[in-house]
Design a protein around this motif. Structure first.
Motif, PDB file in Angstrom:
ATOM      1  N   HIS A  40       0.832  -1.205   0.000  1.00 20.14           N
ATOM      2  CA  HIS A  40       0.000   0.000   0.000  1.00 20.14           C
ATOM      3  C   HIS A  40       0.868   1.257   0.000  1.00 20.14           C
ATOM      4  O   HIS A  40       0.462   2.300  -0.498  1.00 20.14           O
ATOM      5  N   GLY A  41       2.108   1.147   0.499  1.00 22.56           N
ATOM      6  CA  GLY A  41       3.038   2.275   0.449  1.00 22.56           C
ATOM      7  C   GLY A  41       3.360   2.690  -0.980  1.00 22.56           C
ATOM      8  O   GLY A  41       3.558   3.875  -1.263  1.00 22.56           O
ATOM      9  N   HIS A  46       2.138   7.494  -5.084  1.00 22.84           N
ATOM     10  CA  HIS A  46       1.489   8.183  -6.206  1.00 22.84           C
ATOM     11  C   HIS A  46       0.336   9.063  -5.733  1.00 22.84           C
ATOM     12  O   HIS A  46       0.075  10.115  -6.327  1.00 22.84           O
ATOM     13  N   PHE A  47      -0.365   8.612  -4.708  1.00 25.06           N
ATOM     14  CA  PHE A  47      -1.514   9.339  -4.161  1.00 25.06           C
ATOM     15  C   PHE A  47      -1.333   9.384  -2.653  1.00 25.06           C
ATOM     16  O   PHE A  47      -1.409   8.358  -1.989  1.00 25.06           O
ATOM     17  N   ARG A  48      -1.115  10.566  -2.117  1.00 23.40           N
ATOM     18  CA  ARG A  48      -0.685  10.719  -0.721  1.00 23.40           C
ATOM     19  C   ARG A  48      -1.720  10.260   0.303  1.00 23.40           C
ATOM     20  O   ARG A  48      -1.360   9.912   1.418  1.00 23.40           O
ATOM     21  N   THR A  49      -2.998  10.288  -0.088  1.00 18.19           N
ATOM     22  CA  THR A  49      -4.048   9.866   0.838  1.00 18.19           C
ATOM     23  C   THR A  49      -5.118   9.077   0.082  1.00 18.19           C
ATOM     24  O   THR A  49      -5.196   9.133  -1.155  1.00 18.19           O
ATOM     25  N   ALA A  51      -8.201   9.832   0.199  1.00 18.49           N
ATOM     26  CA  ALA A  51      -9.062  10.880  -0.382  1.00 18.49           C
ATOM     27  C   ALA A  51      -8.492  11.376  -1.709  1.00 18.49           C
ATOM     28  O   ALA A  51      -9.242  11.608  -2.668  1.00 18.49           O
ATOM     29  N   ALA A  52      -7.170  11.525  -1.792  1.00 13.58           N
ATOM     30  CA  ALA A  52      -6.546  11.979  -3.043  1.00 13.58           C
ATOM     31  C   ALA A  52      -6.748  10.949  -4.148  1.00 13.58           C
ATOM     32  O   ALA A  52      -6.994  11.313  -5.310  1.00 13.58           O
ATOM     33  N   LEU A  53      -6.665   9.684  -3.806  1.00 11.34           N
ATOM     34  CA  LEU A  53      -6.885   8.621  -4.782  1.00 11.34           C
ATOM     35  C   LEU A  53      -8.333   8.644  -5.267  1.00 11.34           C
ATOM     36  O   LEU A  53      -8.596   8.593  -6.477  1.00 11.34           O
ATOM     37  N   ARG A  54      -9.252   8.761  -4.357  1.00 12.00           N
ATOM     38  CA  ARG A  54     -10.673   8.784  -4.730  1.00 12.00           C
ATOM     39  C   ARG A  54     -11.000  10.032  -5.543  1.00 12.00           C
ATOM     40  O   ARG A  54     -11.784   9.968  -6.497  1.00 12.00           O
ATOM     41  N   GLU A  55     -10.389  11.146  -5.213  1.00 16.53           N
ATOM     42  CA  GLU A  55     -10.598  12.374  -5.984  1.00 16.53           C
ATOM     43  C   GLU A  55     -10.055  12.208  -7.410  1.00 16.53           C
ATOM     44  O   GLU A  55     -10.688  12.632  -8.383  1.00 16.53           O
ATOM     45  N   ALA A  56      -8.897  11.577  -7.544  1.00 24.79           N
ATOM     46  CA  ALA A  56      -8.303  11.356  -8.866  1.00 24.79           C
ATOM     47  C   ALA A  56      -9.169  10.423  -9.711  1.00 24.79           C
ATOM     48  O   ALA A  56      -9.311  10.634 -10.920  1.00 24.79           O
ATOM     49  N   VAL A  57      -9.753   9.410  -9.096  1.00 20.97           N
ATOM     50  CA  VAL A  57     -10.646   8.508  -9.822  1.00 20.97           C
ATOM     51  C   VAL A  57     -11.877   9.272 -10.294  1.00 20.97           C
ATOM     52  O   VAL A  57     -12.323   9.120 -11.437  1.00 20.97           O
ATOM     53  N   THR A  58     -12.413  10.107  -9.442  1.00 21.68           N
ATOM     54  CA  THR A  58     -13.578  10.919  -9.802  1.00 21.68           C
ATOM     55  C   THR A  58     -13.228  11.859 -10.952  1.00 21.68           C
ATOM     56  O   THR A  58     -13.982  11.978 -11.925  1.00 21.68           O
TER      57      THR A  58
END
Length: 194
Positions: A40-41, A46-49, A51-58
Motif C-alpha cells: 500500500h506504500g 502516487h496518491f498521498r491519501t 481521499a486523493a486517490l478517490r478524488e483522482a478517480v472521480t
C-alpha cells in the motif's frame, strides 16, 4: 518478464475495478495495492491519501466526457445550432451509457462526486465553458441572439439538468424521455435563435 511499471494511470484503472467490486464504503487502499500486487506504500507514493486517490478517480471519470464534447464544441465547420444539438445529444448519450453500462460503478461515482464537490464544480465549469464557445460562435455568426454567451450557456446547462445530472439517472431510461429531451432541445434552440 519484468513486472509492469506502477503508474498513476494503472493505479486508477485498478481502483475502478476495486470500487466496482467492493463499493466506495468498503474499498480500501490496501485492496487496491493487493489487486496490483504491491504494498500500500507504493500506492501512497502516487496518491498521498485515500481521499486523493478517490478524488483522482472521480476526476478521471469526469474527464472522459470532455474529449468528445470538446471536439463537438470546437467544430467550426458546422453551424452553431447543429453543434449545440449534437453536443447536448452526446452529453445525454454518454451519461446514459455510463449509468446503464456499468450501474455498480456509476453508483460508486455518484457517491464519490458527493465527496469531491470541488472536482464536480470544475467539471461543470468546463462543460459550461464548452457551451459558451458554441453559443459565442453562434452569436458571432448571426445564428444566436445571445448578448451574454456565458449567461446563456449557464442557462442551457441548467435547463438540461434532467438529462445530465446523475440525480436524474433513474429517469434516463423511462418511456418518453427521448421525446422530452428533444422538446427541451427544440425550445432552447428556438430561444437562442437570432
Amino acid at each position: 518478464m519484468p513486472p509492469e511499471t506502477l503508474t498513476a494511470e494503472r493505479i486508477l484503472e485498478t481502483t475502478e475495478e476495486v470500487l466496482r467490486r467492493y463499493g466506495p464504503a468498503k474499498a480500501t487502499v490496501v485492496d487496491v495495492a493487493r489487486a496490483l500486487g504491491v504494498s500500500h506504500g507504493s500506492v501512497y507514493r502516487h496518491f498521498r491519501t485515500k481521499a486523493a486517490l478517490r478524488e483522482a478517480v472521480t476526476q478521471r471519470w469526469l474527464d472522459q466526457a470532455h474529449a468528445e464534447l470538446s471536439a463537438l464544441a470546437e467544430d467550426g465547420g458546422r453551424p452553431a445550432q447543429a453543434r449545440l444539438r449534437a453536443w447536448l445529444e452526446a452529453l445525454f448519450a454518454a451519461k446514459r451509457r455510463k449509468a446503464g453500462g456499468d450501474p455498480e460503478l456509476f453508483a460508486t461515482y455518484m457517491a464519490l462526486t458527493e465527496e469531491h464537490s470541488s472536482v464536480v464544480a470544475e467539471h461543470v465549469a468546463v462543460m459550461v465553458g464548452l457551451l459558451t464557445r458554441i453559443i459565442r460562435d453562434g452569436a458571432a455568426g448571426g445564428e444566436f441572439a445571445a448578448g451574454d454567451p456565458e449567461a446563456a450557456a449557464q442557462a442551457v446547462w441548467d435547463a438540461t439538468v434532467r438529462f445530465h445530472d446523475p440525480a436524474y439517472a433513474a429517469e434516463w431510461f423511462t418511456p418518453g424521455i427521448d421525446a422530452a429531451f428533444s422538446a427541451v432541445n427544440d425550445l432552447i434552440l428556438r430561444g437562442l435563435r437570432a
